[in-house]
Write a protein that holds these residues in place. Structure first.
Motif, PDB file in Angstrom:
ATOM      1  N   GLY A   1       1.338   7.062   1.188  1.00  0.00           N
ATOM      2  CA  GLY A   1       1.810   8.448   1.133  1.00  0.00           C
ATOM      3  C   GLY A   1       0.688   9.463   1.068  1.00  0.00           C
TER       4      GLY A   1
ATOM      5  N   VAL B   1       2.322   5.055  -5.169  1.00  0.00           N
ATOM      6  CA  VAL B   1       2.721   5.939  -4.073  1.00  0.00           C
ATOM      7  C   VAL B   1       2.350   7.372  -4.425  1.00  0.00           C
ATOM      8  CG1 VAL B   1       4.612   4.453  -3.314  1.00  0.00           C
ATOM      9  CG2 VAL B   1       5.049   6.216  -5.023  1.00  0.00           C
TER      10      VAL B   1
ATOM     11  N   ALA C   1      11.269   8.025  -1.583  1.00  0.00           N
ATOM     12  CA  ALA C   1      11.017   6.654  -2.018  1.00  0.00           C
ATOM     13  C   ALA C   1      12.334   6.049  -2.453  1.00  0.00           C
ATOM     14  CB  ALA C   1      10.010   6.625  -3.165  1.00  0.00           C
TER      15      ALA C   1
ATOM     16  N   VAL D   1       4.692  -1.788  -1.046  1.00  0.00           N
ATOM     17  CA  VAL D   1       5.230  -0.485  -0.675  1.00  0.00           C
ATOM     18  C   VAL D   1       4.852  -0.195   0.769  1.00  0.00           C
ATOM     19  CG1 VAL D   1       5.274   1.972  -1.231  1.00  0.00           C
ATOM     20  CG2 VAL D   1       4.928   0.305  -3.042  1.00  0.00           C
TER      21      VAL D   1
ATOM     22  N   MET E   1       9.941   5.450   1.851  1.00  0.00           N
ATOM     23  CA  MET E   1       9.122   4.405   1.256  1.00  0.00           C
ATOM     24  C   MET E   1      10.045   3.378   0.627  1.00  0.00           C
ATOM     25  SD  MET E   1       5.884   6.171  -0.569  1.00  0.00           S
ATOM     26  CE  MET E   1       4.659   7.111   0.335  1.00  0.00           C
TER      27      MET E   1
ATOM     28  N   SER F   1      10.185   0.255  -1.772  1.00  0.00           N
ATOM     29  CA  SER F   1       9.328  -0.247  -2.850  1.00  0.00           C
ATOM     30  C   SER F   1      10.027  -1.366  -3.592  1.00  0.00           C
ATOM     31  CB  SER F   1       8.994   0.888  -3.828  1.00  0.00           C
ATOM     32  OG  SER F   1      10.123   1.237  -4.591  1.00  0.00           O
TER      33      SER F   1
END
Length: 295
Positions: free
Chosen positions: A41, A71, A157, A198, A210, A212
């Motif tokens: 990110g 992140v 995310a 990630v 994202m 994760s």
């Protein structure tokens, strides 16, 4: 020199999307000396070496950063829950929501598997608390059309307890990804971990996501002294009542004349949210004493 965003970090390599190509990069040694690590990110500058390789030269200023998962620059956390197997404990959502608020990150609650269980109680709790809350089914596609405008144009995310359907939702939103999904263990009531790292994905609708690992990745590094001091303000429904208590240093746990507790008794704050506040308060309580002893 080129500028781009880190899409994935794996085994010491950073995969940087410059818009023209994805470069496989190492990070300069200076980051290690400075105690700084590039994160998925991050906007970075890279020195291109040719053959699709490069070096990360600098990290541009961050909007926010999380330690676990590692992140940065998240616009919103999409916390995925379910009332089907595996059933989500509201405390897990509340814990992440508090950390996100501390980081200046918006939170959306996404209730998956509504074809199996409509998650009425979770839906009631989080809509009442003021969170954007949506019921969907990755299996049937229900709610996905409503989800798309809520994530388009943002870096989100996705997180949630294992087996709740993070990868399945991404696959349903854009089947081109074909992310690996795991079976649910009926004995344990939880999913097998399928997300090992990630990674940032760009969906065809224009959203950046994202994916994760699950809730267990949000470790105690994020439960820090700053969160202890600011805990009440990380519960959004407390906001109208902060500063209205009888005592200026009110902890909102047991004091007389507490405006937050009065709001709770009046039904303006959800009991499960307040219980999560108390639980976090107790988790954070010894933190300052431990740090002060080390000084």
């Amino acid at each position: 020199m080129a500028e781009g965003r880190i899409q994935k970090a794996l085994s010491g390599f950073y995969y940087v999307d410059t818009g023209a190509e994805v470069l496989t990069c190492r990070a300069r040694g200076k980051f290690r000396k400075e105690g700084l690590s590039p994160l998925v990110g991050d906007r970075v500058t890279v020195r291109e070496l040719g053959n699709g390789e490069g070096f990360v030269e600098s990290i541009l200023p961050r909007k926010n950063a999380f330690e676990r998962p590692a992140v940065a620059n998240i616009d919103q956390l999409v916390v995925i829950g379910s009332a089907a197997i595996p059933k989500t404990d509201p405390f897990l959502i509340d814990r992440i929501a508090a950390i996100a608020a501390l980081k200046g990150c918006e939170v959306m609650v996404l209730l998956n598997k509504c074809d199996l269980d409509p998650a009425e109680e979770l839906y009631r709790i989080y809509t009442a608390a003021g969170f954007p809350t949506l019921r969907i089914s990755a299996e049937t596609g229900e709610g996905l059309e409503e989800l798309i405008p809520l994530i388009t144009g943002k870096l989100s995310a996705f997180t949630g307890n294992s087996g709740v359907g993070k990868s399945s939702i991404l696959n349903a939103l854009d089947p081109a990804f074909q992310l690996k999904t795991g079976e649910i263990s009926t004995a344990l009531g939880r999913g097998r971990h399928t997300t090992r790292h990630v990674e940032l994905f760009r969906l065809s609708c224009g959203a950046e996501i994202m994916d994760s690992p699950g809730f267990s990745s949000f470790e105690t590094e994020e439960l820090n002294l700053e969160l202890k001091h600011r805990l009440p303000e990380t519960f959004r429904e407390f906001a109208p009542y902060l500063g209205e208590c009888q005592f200026l240093d009110c902890s909102h746990t047991k004091e007389k004349g507490c405006a937050v507790r009065e709001a709770l008794e009046a039904g303006k704050i959800q009991p499960s949210r307040y219980q999560s506040y108390l639980r976090l308060f107790e988790e954070l309580k010894p933190l300052r004493e431990w740090q002060e002893k080390r000084k």
